[in-house]
Scaffold this motif. Structure first.
Motif, PDB file in Angstrom:
ATOM      1  N   TYR A 142       0.792  -1.233   0.000  1.00 22.32           N
ATOM      2  CA  TYR A 142       0.000   0.000   0.000  1.00 22.32           C
ATOM      3  C   TYR A 142       0.823   1.281   0.000  1.00 22.32           C
ATOM      4  O   TYR A 142       0.507   2.231  -0.734  1.00 22.32           O
ATOM      5  N   ALA A 143       1.833   1.365   0.814  1.00 21.43           N
ATOM      6  CA  ALA A 143       2.539   2.638   1.034  1.00 21.43           C
ATOM      7  C   ALA A 143       3.134   3.181  -0.264  1.00 21.43           C
ATOM      8  O   ALA A 143       3.506   2.428  -1.174  1.00 21.43           O
ATOM      9  N   SER A 144       3.269   4.498  -0.320  1.00 24.20           N
ATOM     10  CA  SER A 144       3.781   5.167  -1.517  1.00 24.20           C
ATOM     11  C   SER A 144       5.302   5.152  -1.589  1.00 24.20           C
ATOM     12  O   SER A 144       5.872   5.131  -2.681  1.00 24.20           O
ATOM     13  N   ALA A 145       5.965   5.189  -0.415  1.00 22.63           N
ATOM     14  CA  ALA A 145       7.427   5.284  -0.408  1.00 22.63           C
ATOM     15  C   ALA A 145       7.989   4.781   0.905  1.00 22.63           C
ATOM     16  O   ALA A 145       7.330   4.859   1.956  1.00 22.63           O
ATOM     17  N   PHE A 146       9.223   4.282   0.817  1.00 17.90           N
ATOM     18  CA  PHE A 146       9.957   3.802   1.992  1.00 17.90           C
ATOM     19  C   PHE A 146      11.331   4.464   1.973  1.00 17.90           C
ATOM     20  O   PHE A 146      12.051   4.370   0.983  1.00 17.90           O
ATOM     21  N   ILE A 147      11.677   5.128   3.071  1.00 24.32           N
ATOM     22  CA  ILE A 147      12.938   5.855   3.159  1.00 24.32           C
ATOM     23  C   ILE A 147      13.911   5.070   4.025  1.00 24.32           C
ATOM     24  O   ILE A 147      13.599   4.712   5.169  1.00 24.32           O
ATOM     25  N   ALA A 148      15.091   4.786   3.478  1.00 20.95           N
ATOM     26  CA  ALA A 148      16.132   4.039   4.186  1.00 20.95           C
ATOM     27  C   ALA A 148      17.317   4.955   4.430  1.00 20.95           C
ATOM     28  O   ALA A 148      17.710   5.722   3.540  1.00 20.95           O
ATOM     29  N   VAL A 149      17.933   4.847   5.619  1.00 23.32           N
ATOM     30  CA  VAL A 149      19.013   5.767   5.977  1.00 23.32           C
ATOM     31  C   VAL A 149      20.402   5.195   5.716  1.00 23.32           C
ATOM     32  O   VAL A 149      21.402   5.854   5.984  1.00 23.32           O
ATOM     33  N   SER A 150      20.466   3.972   5.201  1.00 19.85           N
ATOM     34  CA  SER A 150      21.758   3.414   4.803  1.00 19.85           C
ATOM     35  C   SER A 150      21.560   2.560   3.561  1.00 19.85           C
ATOM     36  O   SER A 150      20.443   2.103   3.275  1.00 19.85           O
ATOM     37  N   LYS A 151      22.634   2.339   2.820  1.00 25.85           N
ATOM     38  CA  LYS A 151      22.544   1.520   1.617  1.00 25.85           C
ATOM     39  C   LYS A 151      22.308   0.057   1.959  1.00 25.85           C
ATOM     40  O   LYS A 151      21.636  -0.666   1.208  1.00 25.85           O
ATOM     41  N   ASP A 152      22.835  -0.395   3.098  1.00 30.30           N
ATOM     42  CA  ASP A 152      22.524  -1.747   3.568  1.00 30.30           C
ATOM     43  C   ASP A 152      21.025  -1.895   3.805  1.00 30.30           C
ATOM     44  O   ASP A 152      20.430  -2.940   3.512  1.00 30.30           O
ATOM     45  N   MET A 153      20.413  -0.854   4.330  1.00 29.30           N
ATOM     46  CA  MET A 153      18.986  -0.881   4.621  1.00 29.30           C
ATOM     47  C   MET A 153      18.157  -0.933   3.337  1.00 29.30           C
ATOM     48  O   MET A 153      17.120  -1.610   3.274  1.00 29.30           O
ATOM     49  N   VAL A 154      18.607  -0.234   2.317  1.00 26.42           N
ATOM     50  CA  VAL A 154      17.923  -0.285   1.014  1.00 26.42           C
ATOM     51  C   VAL A 154      17.868  -1.730   0.526  1.00 26.42           C
ATOM     52  O   VAL A 154      16.813  -2.244   0.130  1.00 26.42           O
ATOM     53  N   LYS A 155      19.014  -2.392   0.551  1.00 30.67           N
ATOM     54  CA  LYS A 155      19.095  -3.788   0.090  1.00 30.67           C
ATOM     55  C   LYS A 155      18.199  -4.693   0.923  1.00 30.67           C
ATOM     56  O   LYS A 155      17.516  -5.573   0.384  1.00 30.67           O
ATOM     57  N   GLU A 156      18.197  -4.483   2.240  1.00 33.35           N
ATOM     58  CA  GLU A 156      17.415  -5.342   3.126  1.00 33.35           C
ATOM     59  C   GLU A 156      15.918  -5.143   2.911  1.00 33.35           C
ATOM     60  O   GLU A 156      15.141  -6.115   2.928  1.00 33.35           O
ATOM     61  N   LEU A 157      15.470  -3.909   2.698  1.00 33.59           N
ATOM     62  CA  LEU A 157      14.054  -3.651   2.454  1.00 33.59           C
ATOM     63  C   LEU A 157      13.580  -4.337   1.180  1.00 33.59           C
ATOM     64  O   LEU A 157      12.499  -4.938   1.139  1.00 33.59           O
ATOM     65  N   ILE A 158      14.385  -4.249   0.145  1.00 28.91           N
ATOM     66  CA  ILE A 158      14.031  -4.908  -1.118  1.00 28.91           C
ATOM     67  C   ILE A 158      14.006  -6.423  -0.927  1.00 28.91           C
ATOM     68  O   ILE A 158      13.115  -7.117  -1.428  1.00 28.91           O
ATOM     69  N   LYS A 159      14.952  -6.932  -0.171  1.00 38.06           N
ATOM     70  CA  LYS A 159      15.002  -8.366   0.131  1.00 38.06           C
ATOM     71  C   LYS A 159      13.756  -8.808   0.895  1.00 38.06           C
ATOM     72  O   LYS A 159      13.231  -9.908   0.687  1.00 38.06           O
ATOM     73  N   LEU A 160      13.259  -7.939   1.774  1.00 39.06           N
ATOM     74  CA  LEU A 160      12.072  -8.253   2.566  1.00 39.06           C
ATOM     75  C   LEU A 160      10.786  -8.213   1.749  1.00 39.06           C
ATOM     76  O   LEU A 160       9.763  -8.738   2.177  1.00 39.06           O
ATOM     77  N   GLY A 161      10.845  -7.556   0.581  1.00 41.19           N
ATOM     78  CA  GLY A 161       9.669  -7.516  -0.283  1.00 41.19           C
ATOM     79  C   GLY A 161       9.205  -6.137  -0.690  1.00 41.19           C
ATOM     80  O   GLY A 161       8.208  -6.001  -1.412  1.00 41.19           O
ATOM     81  N   ALA A 162       9.886  -5.084  -0.269  1.00 41.32           N
ATOM     82  CA  ALA A 162       9.508  -3.733  -0.681  1.00 41.32           C
ATOM     83  C   ALA A 162       9.834  -3.535  -2.163  1.00 41.32           C
ATOM     84  O   ALA A 162      10.930  -3.899  -2.603  1.00 41.32           O
ATOM     85  N   PRO A 163       8.907  -2.973  -2.942  1.00 42.32           N
ATOM     86  CA  PRO A 163       9.189  -2.718  -4.361  1.00 42.32           C
ATOM     87  C   PRO A 163      10.371  -1.764  -4.501  1.00 42.32           C
ATOM     88  O   PRO A 163      10.400  -0.703  -3.864  1.00 42.32           O
ATOM     89  N   ALA A 164      11.337  -2.128  -5.325  1.00 46.85           N
ATOM     90  CA  ALA A 164      12.566  -1.341  -5.446  1.00 46.85           C
ATOM     91  C   ALA A 164      12.292   0.097  -5.860  1.00 46.85           C
ATOM     92  O   ALA A 164      12.997   1.018  -5.419  1.00 46.85           O
ATOM     93  N   ASP A 165      11.257   0.310  -6.678  1.00 46.74           N
ATOM     94  CA  ASP A 165      10.983   1.670  -7.151  1.00 46.74           C
ATOM     95  C   ASP A 165      10.331   2.551  -6.091  1.00 46.74           C
ATOM     96  O   ASP A 165      10.165   3.754  -6.282  1.00 46.74           O
ATOM     97  N   LYS A 166       9.981   1.949  -4.954  1.00 48.09           N
ATOM     98  CA  LYS A 166       9.411   2.730  -3.857  1.00 48.09           C
ATOM     99  C   LYS A 166      10.424   3.006  -2.745  1.00 48.09           C
ATOM    100  O   LYS A 166      10.113   3.704  -1.788  1.00 48.09           O
ATOM    101  N   VAL A 167      11.627   2.435  -2.849  1.00 46.68           N
ATOM    102  CA  VAL A 167      12.623   2.560  -1.785  1.00 46.68           C
ATOM    103  C   VAL A 167      13.600   3.680  -2.130  1.00 46.68           C
ATOM    104  O   VAL A 167      14.181   3.699  -3.219  1.00 46.68           O
ATOM    105  N   PHE A 168      13.786   4.610  -1.205  1.00 50.40           N
ATOM    106  CA  PHE A 168      14.641   5.775  -1.424  1.00 50.40           C
ATOM    107  C   PHE A 168      15.740   5.827  -0.363  1.00 50.40           C
ATOM    108  O   PHE A 168      15.444   5.704   0.832  1.00 50.40           O
TER     109      PHE A 168
END
Length: 375
Positions: A142-168
């Motif tokens: 549902y959510a429009s965007a997910f903000i990650a404060v580290s590059k490791d976190m970006v990778k982990e969010l995508i791994k967990l299932g967050a759409p890559a185009d929504k992760v910033f």
């Protein structure tokens, strides 16, 4: 930035000394802001009033939460939906993944866009991820965007299932006007550590490293600012290894006092590690503040620290749990004051270019406003 929209910021705690970044969001983000809080799901408005208005409803909520340990509580969700509609909220900004995951259904029911800011444990802490797994998956949808404060976190969010185009990727920021350059070259042999006394910040490892430093530099001194469950163990270790007169436990200090304390320091130290339960840092704000103050950093190759500290340029990074290597880099800062000062100034330039708070806030503003436009 357009400020003609209603922004609801939802945070877990009414106040927390270690969450200065959340207060900066509240102070600096655009929009007409309201704030809700009360754990993973908000219970109170900013005036401390319950969102659930009826006494019977409040009793029902407490029974379902306290006795039956339910995550999805209909009356609680409906109270948030009512709040969002009544206050004509245009977008919700949720601090921490657990909060965003918990309120996603209410945002969907109210047809309000949701932006979730992640900070560290809400992505890496294994028990938390297990508890909120299903809610995370729904929030990712549902959510429009997910903000990650580290590059490791970006990778982990995508791994967990967050759409890559929504992760910033947008690291925490620092007010470089508040934290100004200190005179590292003229400082005494003082080291500073600031942060909660918890496993992932490994304060005991910092103390053990400092013990090796003090063996080489008898007049060295370590200041440790903060509190937490490991504080008593840290104080006892200090006594056990004979460093009582060389380590000062300063307790919790406001940012202004920390900025003043930094003026006495040669170096900032933090031995962050991945704890046994998977918990990790995001990007530690205290490291950013120290770098903005032109203090060289000695830390670990951990999470967002790898981006905040340029190894060999703005400080030194050692492997997690390598106490000896940390001590060697700390001792180097004592023996090479001119080089330490050069590192510190390079660190400040790095902060101005990549971590300036106003720039980081502007990025969040843009993400939030794009979420409204895409509604």
């Amino acid at each position: 930035m357009n400020s003609g929209y209603n922004l609801c910021i939802i945070k877990p705690n009414k106040s927390a000394f270690s969450e200065t970044f959340i207060q900066e969001h509240i102070n600096r983000l655009s929009g007409n802001k309201t704030v809700l809080y009360g754990g993973a799901f908000p219970v109170y408005d900013e005036d401390g009033n319950y969102l659930i208005k009826s006494k019977i409803g409040l009793l029902s909520y407490l029974i379902q939460k306290k006795i039956f340990k339910k995550q999805n509580i209909k009356i609680r969700t409906n109270s948030l939906v009512s709040y969002l509609k009544t206050n004509k909220i245009d977008v919700v900004f949720a601090e921490y993944g657990m909060v965003g995951a918990s309120v996603a259904e209410a945002c969907r029911m109210a047809n309000v866009p949701l932006v979730i800011q992640f900070h560290g444990a809400d992505v890496h802490h294994k028990p938390t991820m297990k508890k909120y797994h299903d809610l995370y998956l729904r929030a990712f949808e549902y959510a429009s965007a997910f903000i990650a404060v580290s590059k490791d976190m970006v990778k982990e969010l995508i791994k967990l299932g967050a759409p890559a185009d929504k992760v910033f990727y947008n690291p925490c920021g620092v007010n470089t006007a508040m934290f100004v350059p200190v005179n590292v070259e003229k400082s005494k042999h003082n080291f500073l550590a600031v942060g909660r006394f918890v496993n992932k910040k490994a304060p005991l490892a910092t103390i053990k490293a400092f013990k090796l430093v003090s063996d080489e530099v008898p007049n060295a001194h370590l200041w440790m600012v903060g509190r937490g469950p490991l504080l008593e163990a840290a104080e006892q270790l200090t006594v056990d290894i004979g460093l009582t007169g060389q380590i000062t436990f300063a307790g919790v200090l406001p940012s202004e006092q920390i900025a003043e304390l930094m003026k006495q320091m040669r170096c900032f130290v933090q031995h962050s590690v991945t704890s046994a339960d998977g918990d990790m840092e995001g990007t530690p704000v205290t490291i950013l503040e120290a770098a903005a103050s032109a203090l060289p950093i000695v830390s670990t190759t951990h999470a967002g620290i790898k981006e905040a500290v340029i190894d060999g340029v703005t400080g030194f990074l050692v492997a997690e749990h390598d106490v000896k290597a940390m001590a060697e880099k700390m001792t180097f800062m004592v023996s090479s004051p001119q080089f330490a000062a050069q590192m510190g100034m390079a660190g400040r330039e790095h902060m101005i270019k990549n971590y300036e708070l106003s720039d980081r806030i502007a990025t969040i503003d843009t993400i939030i406003q794009n979420a409204i436009k895409k509604k």
